[in-house]
Design an enzyme around this catalytic site. Structure first.
Site, PDB file in Angstrom:
ATOM      1  CD  GLN A  11      85.285  52.493 106.573  1.00 37.47           C
ATOM      2  OE1 GLN A  11      85.875  51.875 105.696  1.00 37.47           O
ATOM      3  NE2 GLN A  11      84.431  53.458 106.292  1.00 37.47           N
ATOM      4  CG  ASP A  51      75.241  51.887 106.055  1.00 38.69           C
ATOM      5  OD1 ASP A  51      76.040  50.968 105.832  1.00 38.69           O
ATOM      6  OD2 ASP A  51      75.518  52.894 106.737  1.00 38.69           O
ATOM      7  CG  ASN A  60      77.027  47.119 104.582  1.00 31.83           C
ATOM      8  OD1 ASN A  60      76.858  47.934 105.493  1.00 31.83           O
ATOM      9  ND2 ASN A  60      77.996  46.217 104.626  1.00 31.83           N
ATOM     10  CE  LYS A  61      81.764  52.011 104.062  1.00 34.84           C
ATOM     11  NZ  LYS A  61      81.704  53.456 103.713  1.00 34.84           N
TER      12      LYS A  61
END
Lengths: 154, 301
Positions: free
Chosen positions: B171, B212, B222-223
């Site tokens: 991403q 997130d 998070n990621k």
């Protein structure tokens, strides 16, 4: 493999050598093979070697290592280095692997790497497995290429 | 300045149009969603994520609430992406619906207000960053870095972004680097494991990531890869800012970490990796002690 199945694992960073294989056999337990960007040394070298030696391993992208440390899944870090003479010279990402180990109180073993043709592989994040992942041909200067890292204070 | 990632999911009549983020930067294609089943497939196939999954949830409630309740839809979404707090989104939407009287105006009103909040959050964060900000980031925050860049410019600060590629879905490369470059914003691309080397060389002076999930104590989910960056930032004394929304008063370790299919570890690689076992947790946990500031969407922190 699920996270909960990984316990007291050894992470391998860099290109495994025969000495590294012997170390892993002696230590036992599951081996975590990090992808090893940019050249994907984990995928193209270590996975094949471990399969041949019948050593149990699980593969992950480099980003997963942090969570494995956080969850106490790692018992040892094995960093295969370019040179160990008056200090340690590692491939890209070696400093990060070693520092994360240090921060989490996991001991690091440094060994000289096995043979892997880093030169013919990806050099930076613009490409993956030889495939360009960025558009245009004007962004050469926008990609920070991986370079060897001095692991002085680790 | 613009990015399709600012609003990657749109409501058009009786259909939802979802930007297929897995195709960017090579194609800008939209997937038409006209059933809840299709919405759930889009979600589980990672065609959209982050803000996109919030929009997809709200619009699914607008279109499919004749057959399913908001709670039922949120439960189905949660089954597909268990780490994200869809049940809380359902609470927000139900609360808004009570005020407005119908789901459509509640959802649209919330989304419109949310974008203004994101711009305001970027402006607050800009005040915290150095005058010559060299900002490390991971994954993608749906155009909010463009808002941040604009906010920094307004107060005469300079910014350069260093973008982690964000394996396995890339991403960082495909979304963040692409949208920054498209807007002529100075950006550099690195492999995820180059962070320590660049921090050591003092090429990074702050970190900005999305979140997130967040707790009221300041813990963040998070990621996957975020935690490593936070540890290294702490080690090198570099401030770490997390863009959070609606933190919950819960134990961060009680939040399930979604483990994706092992095949996804090999995303974008050619070859047969079926015989290679892999582990791919999609998120990680960053405890509050590593987070300099949670920059909350509501401005409460």
């Amino acid at each position: 493999m699920k996270l909960e199945e990984i316990k007291n694992a050894t992470v391998v960073w860099g290109a495994l050598s025969e000495e590294g294989i012997t170390f892993l056999k002696n230590r036992g337990g599951v081996v975590v093979v990090a992808e090893g960007r940019p050249g994907l040394v984990g995928l193209y070298h270590n996975v094949e070697l471990l399969k041949k030696e019948n050593i149990e391993f699980v593969y992950c992208v480099d980003n997963v290592l942090g969570l494995l440390f956080y969850k106490g899944k790692i018992g040892k870090m094995l960093v295969m280095c370019k040179k160990i003479e008056l200090g340690v010279l590692g491939r890209p990402g070696s400093l990060q692997a070693a520092l994360l180990s240090k921060i989490h109180g996991v001991s690091v073993e440094f060994m000289v790497e096995g043979e892997f043709d880093f030169e013919s592989r990806d050099k930076g994040a613009a490409s993956l497995g030889g495939k360009m992942m960025v558009l245009g041909n004007d962004c050469g200067g926008c990609v920070v290429l991986g370079k060897d890292e001095v692991l002085g204070e680790i | 300045m613009d990015s399709p990632l600012l609003f990657p999911v749109k409501l058009e009549g009786s259909q939802i149009r979802v930007l297929d983020e897995t195709q960017i930067p090579f194609k800008e294609e939209y997937i038409t969603v006209d059933t809840l089943g299709k919405a759930l497939w889009v979600l589980s196939a990672m065609k959209t994520r982050s803000l996109g999954q919030v929009l997809l949830f709200f619009y699914s409630c607008v279109l499919f609430s004749d057959k399913f309740s908001i709670d039922q839809i949120s439960e189905k979404f949660k089954q597909k992406r268990p780490t994200f707090d869809f049940l809380f989104l359902a609470q927000i939407l139900k609360g808004q619906t009570q005020k407005t009287g119908d789901i459509r105006s509640a959802a649209l009103g919330f989304i419109s207000g949310f974008d203004k909040l994101r711009q305001a959050r970027a402006a607050r964060l800009a005040q915290m960053l150095p005058a010559q900000a060299s900002i490390l980031t991971i994954c993608n925050v749906n155009g909010e870095l463009i808002y941040l860049y604009q906010a920094l410019e307004r107060i005469s600060k300079k910014a350069k972004f260093i973008v982690c590629e964000t394996r396995p879905y890339l991403q960082g490369v495909r979304l963040t680097f692409w949208e920054l470059r498209k807007n002529n914003i100075d950006a550099r691309l690195i492999c995820d494991n180059q962070v320590a080397a660049l921090m050591k060389e003092k090429k990074i002076n702050c970190v900005v990531t999305g979140a997130d999930r967040a707790t009221t104590k300041g813990d963040v989910i998070n990621k996957v890869g975020t935690y490593s960056i936070a540890c290294l930032a702490k080690y090198f004394n570099i401030p770490f800012y997390s863009l959070t929304q609606y933190p919950r008063d819960i134990d961060v370790n009680s939040i399930p970490i979604e483990e994706r299919l092992k095949d996804e570890s090999f995303m974008f690689l050619e070859g047969d990796f079926s015989q290679v076992d892999a582990v791919y947790p999609a998120f990680d946990v960053t405890p509050a002690k590593f987070v300099t500031e949670c920059v909350e969407i509501t401005g409460s922190r």
